[in-house]
Design a protein around this motif. Structure first.
Motif, PDB file in Angstrom:
ATOM      1  N   GLU A 222      -3.193 -18.864 -50.893  1.00 32.99           N
ATOM      2  CA  GLU A 222      -3.181 -18.555 -52.322  1.00 32.99           C
ATOM      3  C   GLU A 222      -1.762 -18.407 -52.875  1.00 32.99           C
ATOM      4  O   GLU A 222      -1.541 -18.547 -54.079  1.00 32.99           O
ATOM      5  CB  GLU A 222      -3.974 -17.271 -52.598  1.00 32.99           C
ATOM      6  N   GLU A 223      -0.812 -18.139 -51.993  1.00 32.83           N
ATOM      7  CA  GLU A 223       0.549 -17.893 -52.459  1.00 32.83           C
ATOM      8  C   GLU A 223       1.576 -18.879 -51.892  1.00 32.83           C
ATOM      9  O   GLU A 223       2.754 -18.822 -52.240  1.00 32.83           O
ATOM     10  CB  GLU A 223       0.975 -16.470 -52.084  1.00 32.83           C
ATOM     11  N   ASN A 224       1.120 -19.794 -51.039  1.00 34.76           N
ATOM     12  CA  ASN A 224       2.036 -20.736 -50.409  1.00 34.76           C
ATOM     13  C   ASN A 224       1.399 -22.122 -50.387  1.00 34.76           C
ATOM     14  O   ASN A 224       0.343 -22.319 -49.789  1.00 34.76           O
ATOM     15  CB  ASN A 224       2.367 -20.262 -48.993  1.00 34.76           C
ATOM     16  N   GLU A 225       2.066 -23.091 -51.013  1.00 38.14           N
ATOM     17  CA  GLU A 225       1.501 -24.446 -51.121  1.00 38.14           C
ATOM     18  C   GLU A 225       1.381 -25.129 -49.770  1.00 38.14           C
ATOM     19  O   GLU A 225       0.410 -25.842 -49.504  1.00 38.14           O
ATOM     20  CB  GLU A 225       2.382 -25.289 -52.055  1.00 38.14           C
ATOM     21  N   VAL A 226       2.370 -24.919 -48.897  1.00 37.48           N
ATOM     22  CA  VAL A 226       2.324 -25.523 -47.564  1.00 37.48           C
ATOM     23  C   VAL A 226       1.132 -24.978 -46.780  1.00 37.48           C
ATOM     24  O   VAL A 226       0.399 -25.735 -46.127  1.00 37.48           O
ATOM     25  CB  VAL A 226       3.632 -25.263 -46.794  1.00 37.48           C
ATOM     26  N   ALA A 227       0.922 -23.670 -46.855  1.00 33.94           N
ATOM     27  CA  ALA A 227      -0.206 -23.047 -46.164  1.00 33.94           C
ATOM     28  C   ALA A 227      -1.535 -23.597 -46.684  1.00 33.94           C
ATOM     29  O   ALA A 227      -2.467 -23.834 -45.912  1.00 33.94           O
ATOM     30  CB  ALA A 227      -0.161 -21.531 -46.336  1.00 33.94           C
ATOM     31  N   ALA A 228      -1.601 -23.812 -47.993  1.00 36.49           N
ATOM     32  CA  ALA A 228      -2.823 -24.352 -48.592  1.00 36.49           C
ATOM     33  C   ALA A 228      -3.102 -25.760 -48.079  1.00 36.49           C
ATOM     34  O   ALA A 228      -4.241 -26.101 -47.743  1.00 36.49           O
ATOM     35  CB  ALA A 228      -2.705 -24.358 -50.112  1.00 36.49           C
ATOM     36  N   ARG A 229      -2.053 -26.585 -47.981  1.00 40.23           N
ATOM     37  CA  ARG A 229      -2.231 -27.952 -47.481  1.00 40.23           C
ATOM     38  C   ARG A 229      -2.670 -27.943 -46.019  1.00 40.23           C
ATOM     39  O   ARG A 229      -3.546 -28.715 -45.610  1.00 40.23           O
ATOM     40  CB  ARG A 229      -0.941 -28.753 -47.646  1.00 40.23           C
ATOM     41  N   VAL A 230      -2.045 -27.077 -45.228  1.00 42.97           N
ATOM     42  CA  VAL A 230      -2.409 -26.972 -43.815  1.00 42.97           C
ATOM     43  C   VAL A 230      -3.864 -26.534 -43.680  1.00 42.97           C
ATOM     44  O   VAL A 230      -4.616 -27.090 -42.868  1.00 42.97           O
ATOM     45  CB  VAL A 230      -1.488 -25.971 -43.086  1.00 42.97           C
ATOM     46  N   PHE A 231      -4.249 -25.558 -44.486  1.00 35.20           N
ATOM     47  CA  PHE A 231      -5.618 -25.039 -44.426  1.00 35.20           C
ATOM     48  C   PHE A 231      -6.636 -26.144 -44.682  1.00 35.20           C
ATOM     49  O   PHE A 231      -7.602 -26.303 -43.921  1.00 35.20           O
ATOM     50  CB  PHE A 231      -5.790 -23.912 -45.443  1.00 35.20           C
ATOM     51  N   TYR A 232      -6.434 -26.914 -45.730  1.00 30.81           N
ATOM     52  CA  TYR A 232      -7.424 -27.931 -46.085  1.00 30.81           C
ATOM     53  C   TYR A 232      -7.366 -29.146 -45.151  1.00 30.81           C
ATOM     54  O   TYR A 232      -8.390 -29.794 -44.919  1.00 30.81           O
ATOM     55  CB  TYR A 232      -7.239 -28.348 -47.540  1.00 30.81           C
ATOM     56  N   LYS A 233      -6.203 -29.449 -44.611  1.00 29.52           N
ATOM     57  CA  LYS A 233      -6.107 -30.574 -43.675  1.00 29.52           C
ATOM     58  C   LYS A 233      -6.704 -30.244 -42.315  1.00 29.52           C
ATOM     59  O   LYS A 233      -7.257 -31.118 -41.634  1.00 29.52           O
ATOM     60  CB  LYS A 233      -4.644 -31.009 -43.521  1.00 29.52           C
ATOM     61  N   ILE A 234      -6.592 -28.996 -41.911  1.00 22.29           N
ATOM     62  CA  ILE A 234      -7.039 -28.614 -40.579  1.00 22.29           C
ATOM     63  C   ILE A 234      -8.509 -28.204 -40.552  1.00 22.29           C
ATOM     64  O   ILE A 234      -9.131 -28.167 -39.476  1.00 22.29           O
ATOM     65  CB  ILE A 234      -6.160 -27.462 -40.033  1.00 22.29           C
TER      66      ILE A 234
END
Length: 243
Positions: free
Chosen positions: A150-162
């Motif tokens: 919710e606060e980090n774009e990289v984390a969001a991308r990793v979450f949805y890709k993984i």
């Protein structure tokens, strides 16, 4: 020699390092979750390799009634130390998470009885441990990414890709491979050939714990598949409205 105290000290040190070094800039709430994930990372994937080594390099112990060898006992001690450490974390910082606390207690019951009570049956227990932990790396990365998405774009991308590869592997292991292995355990133990080394009440308890764990896991991943599907459908509908 029992290495459980040594392993516990190691996990405790890793836990403190996560709190005060690795995730020191995270918010207090996410830092607690991250510290738990960090010791899970230190346990999960190594436990898979250690369990497989203890099993496949000792072919004479390839039955559900085999006496535990030294390597197998070491892996059990390694896992006992981890679950005790994470249980302490839950009891102190998240005592309302009754389901997870029960999971840890039940898992510890299996490991402790196998290691310290019957001294047999580590083959089946360690195969189940390996199956449970083979998704550990993906799951912990997914959990850490979820905490920060919710606060980090990289984390969001990793979450949805993984998410899809993680859910897929988890579904196969917990939904098919695990139940098949448990079925083989039930067939073996119910024949009575191991009752002199693994009493009936012990193996029945093991099976009950494993069946409950697998059932909850299947419900959990099914719910995550549903959430993922709804989120993607919501994005598709929004794109249609914009266009």
């Amino acid at each position: 020699m029992d290495n459980t105290p040594l392993f516990f000290t190691m996990f405790f040190t890793i836990y403190l390092s996560a709190h005060f070094i690795v995730f020191r800039n995270w918010s207090p709430k996410t830092r607690l979750e991250a510290a738990s994930c960090f010791i899970s990372l230190a346990h999960g994937t190594p436990a898979v390799f250690l369990a497989m080594h203890a099993i496949f390099f000792n072919p004479e112990t390839h039955t559900f009634a085999s006496k535990n060898n030294i390597s197998q006992n070491n892996v059990l001690e390694y896992s006992i130390a981890y679950f005790v450490m994470d249980l302490c974390h839950l009891l102190i910082f998240d005592p309302k998470d009754v389901l997870f606390i029960f999971h840890h207690l039940a898992t510890l019951f299996v490991f402790v009885t196998c290691r310290y009570l019957v001294f047999h049956g580590a083959y089946g227990v360690l195969v189940l441990l390996a199956l449970a932990e083979v998704t550990s790396l993906l799951q912990n990365v997914w959990t850490l990414a979820s905490a920060k998405k919710e606060e980090n774009e990289v984390a969001a991308r990793v979450f949805y890709k993984i998410s899809v590869p993680f859910y897929s592997l988890y579904s196969v292991v917990r939904g098919f491979v695990g139940p098949l292995f448990v079925y083989k355990m039930v067939l073996f133990y119910s024949s009575g050939v191991a009752d002199n080394v693994v009493p009936k009440w012990v193996w029945v308890s093991w099976i009950c714990v494993v069946v409950m764990a697998i059932s909850v896991s299947i419900l959990w991943v099914t719910n995550n598949w549903v959430v993922l599907y709804r989120e993607r459908m919501f994005k598709v509908e929004n794109k249609k409205k914009v266009s």
